[in-house]
Design a protein around this motif. Structure first.
Motif, PDB file in Angstrom:
ATOM      1  N   ARG A  92      42.321  32.511  70.189  1.00 11.09           N
ATOM      2  CA  ARG A  92      41.793  31.689  71.398  1.00 11.09           C
ATOM      3  C   ARG A  92      42.754  30.519  71.481  1.00 11.09           C
ATOM      4  O   ARG A  92      43.012  30.134  72.839  1.00 11.09           O
ATOM      5  N   GLN A  93      43.103  29.843  70.522  1.00 15.38           N
ATOM      6  CA  GLN A  93      44.433  28.809  70.747  1.00 15.38           C
ATOM      7  C   GLN A  93      45.375  29.227  71.501  1.00 15.38           C
ATOM      8  O   GLN A  93      46.046  28.769  72.297  1.00 15.38           O
ATOM      9  N   GLY A 128      44.653  29.917  75.139  1.00 20.15           N
ATOM     10  CA  GLY A 128      44.401  28.740  75.797  1.00 20.15           C
ATOM     11  C   GLY A 128      45.653  28.013  75.987  1.00 20.15           C
ATOM     12  O   GLY A 128      45.679  27.610  77.201  1.00 20.15           O
ATOM     13  N   LEU A 129      46.455  27.775  75.251  1.00 24.23           N
ATOM     14  CA  LEU A 129      47.742  27.207  75.123  1.00 24.23           C
ATOM     15  C   LEU A 129      48.668  27.787  76.241  1.00 24.23           C
ATOM     16  O   LEU A 129      49.428  27.327  77.007  1.00 24.23           O
ATOM     17  N   ALA A 178      47.654  29.880  78.741  1.00 22.58           N
ATOM     18  CA  ALA A 178      47.066  29.735  80.113  1.00 22.58           C
ATOM     19  C   ALA A 178      47.492  28.199  80.581  1.00 22.58           C
ATOM     20  O   ALA A 178      47.912  28.181  81.832  1.00 22.58           O
ATOM     21  N   ALA A 179      47.076  27.234  79.691  1.00 21.59           N
ATOM     22  CA  ALA A 179      47.508  25.927  80.120  1.00 21.59           C
ATOM     23  C   ALA A 179      48.871  25.637  80.472  1.00 21.59           C
ATOM     24  O   ALA A 179      49.351  24.930  81.510  1.00 21.59           O
ATOM     25  N   ASP A 222      39.108  25.713  70.018  1.00 26.05           N
ATOM     26  CA  ASP A 222      39.737  25.991  71.188  1.00 26.05           C
ATOM     27  C   ASP A 222      39.194  25.186  72.277  1.00 26.05           C
ATOM     28  O   ASP A 222      39.324  25.516  73.649  1.00 26.05           O
ATOM     29  N   ASN A 223      38.664  23.965  71.899  1.00 25.92           N
ATOM     30  CA  ASN A 223      38.144  23.319  73.106  1.00 25.92           C
ATOM     31  C   ASN A 223      39.028  22.717  73.921  1.00 25.92           C
ATOM     32  O   ASN A 223      40.321  22.518  73.400  1.00 25.92           O
ATOM     33  N   PRO A 224      38.774  22.238  75.150  1.00 31.70           N
ATOM     34  CA  PRO A 224      39.640  21.743  75.933  1.00 31.70           C
ATOM     35  C   PRO A 224      40.510  20.761  75.746  1.00 31.70           C
ATOM     36  O   PRO A 224      41.907  20.609  75.848  1.00 31.70           O
ATOM     37  N   ILE A 275      43.405  21.855  73.245  1.00 33.77           N
ATOM     38  CA  ILE A 275      44.442  22.799  74.074  1.00 33.77           C
ATOM     39  C   ILE A 275      45.156  21.641  74.570  1.00 33.77           C
ATOM     40  O   ILE A 275      46.238  21.844  74.546  1.00 33.77           O
ATOM     41  N   ARG A 276      44.634  20.526  75.099  1.00 31.32           N
ATOM     42  CA  ARG A 276      45.370  19.818  75.886  1.00 31.32           C
ATOM     43  C   ARG A 276      46.356  18.957  74.989  1.00 31.32           C
ATOM     44  O   ARG A 276      47.639  18.696  75.339  1.00 31.32           O
TER      45      ARG A 276
END
Length: 326
Positions: free
Chosen positions: A83-84, A87-88, A90-91, A309-311, A314-315
């Motif tokens: 998920r991380q 997430g990364l 996608a970001a 994997d919270n936002p 990821i940021r």
């Protein structure tokens, strides 16, 4: 003009058994405990003990622990790590940055070698390596570097690379931890004490120059400051010790036994050294240490999940990576 350099990201975490079975755990532990960065005893002394005693007897016990925390999708560490990775990726895409993200594990699959091949297949010739260990230790971060160095021995054309050694005091990391504590307290109620529990290392490693313990304490101080806590409202402890030699103290389990007798009846526990929930958080902290605390007279015990994997996490990962693009 030459071709433009293409950069990729290599995320690395410790690894996990492929299944919650004694056979899979034995394979995983065998690889993990063979690493000289993890256990630095002479091989002639260590290997007979490892193969003759530890793996045959410990693997079935550890498998049962994994069974208690295994998710429907698989190992929590692997599920969260994927998920991380997603997430990364996608970001970065949302920010207009074309950068493939691969996931490798120090032990087990996907290996660091598998991840590197994935990046090579994507045409990458520059790599940003991000070990998902906020605090540096010879037993974790240095082991990732060793694996990378072994891979590079096989390459005719070495890629350029950046290695992110640690991020124990990164502003986004500290804010994400503090935010998770606030959110948990808002939902569950504030407790008498915030206990920050880190995976331990042998005290000998610190004596030999490993900065891990110092970095853990620094993380705790920054999180406490971000939350506006008084000194008596938080503590740092160390968990998951293995073997008979002294490890970094105070020990989490011994602290849990003592807290109710000291007047602390409710505690919230967060594990800042773990970027993803795993056996050491979901079973050792959320279950074992809760039982220890409650049996000693505690009244309320709350485990605050890893950043996963919270936002905000990821940021922070994206910021770490983008800093290396300069």
């Amino acid at each position: 003009m030459g071709n433009k350099v293409k950069t990729g990201v290599l995320l690395v975490n410790l690894g996990t058994p492929t299944a919650p079975t004694a056979k899979a755990v034995k394979t995983f532990l065998g690889q993990f405990l063979h690493d000289h960065r993890v256990v630095d005893l002479p091989r002639m002394l260590w290997c007979p003990v490892l193969h003759g005693v530890i793996l045959p007897f410990r693997s079935p016990k550890v498998a049962k622990l994994y069974q208690s925390i295994w998710w429907e999708e698989g190992s929590p560490l692997m599920v969260v790590s994927r998920r991380q990775q997603a997430g990364l990726s996608a970001a970065l895409q949302e920010a207009g940055i074309n950068m493939p993200v691969a996931l490798g594990m120090s032990y087990g699959e996907p290996s660091i070698g598998t991840a590197w091949q994935e990046l090579k297949d994507a045409g990458v010739d520059r790599v940003i390596i991000l070990p998902m260990y906020p605090q540096y230790s010879v037993s974790t971060t240095a082991s990732v570097f060793d694996s990378w160095a072994r891979l590079m021995k096989q390459e005719r054309c070495l890629p350029a690379f950046r290695f992110i050694r640690d991020y124990h005091d990164h502003r986004g990391y500290i804010q994400a931890l503090a935010e998770s504590v606030r959110d948990h307290w808002e939902a569950e109620g504030r407790t008498d004490l915030l206990l920050l529990s880190y995976h331990g290392i042998p005290k000998r490693f610190e004596d030999q120059g490993d900065p891990y313990g110092h970095q853990c304490h620094r993380t705790s101080e920054l999180v406490a400051a971000e939350l506006g806590l008084e000194r008596h409202e938080w503590r740092t402890t160390f968990q998951s010790r293995f073997g008979r030699e002294p490890w970094l103290q105070p020990y989490t389990d011994e602290t849990m036994k003592a807290l109710p007798g000291e007047g602390t009846k409710s505690v919230s526990v967060i594990c800042p050294a773990f970027s993803a929930d795993c056996l050491e958080t979901l079973e050792e902290i959320a279950e074992q240490n809760k039982e220890i605390f409650m049996e000693a007279g505690g009244e309320a015990y709350h485990y605050i999940p890893a950043l996963n994997d919270n936002p905000a996490h990821i940021r922070m990962m994206m910021d770490l990576v983008c800093r290396e693009l300069v």
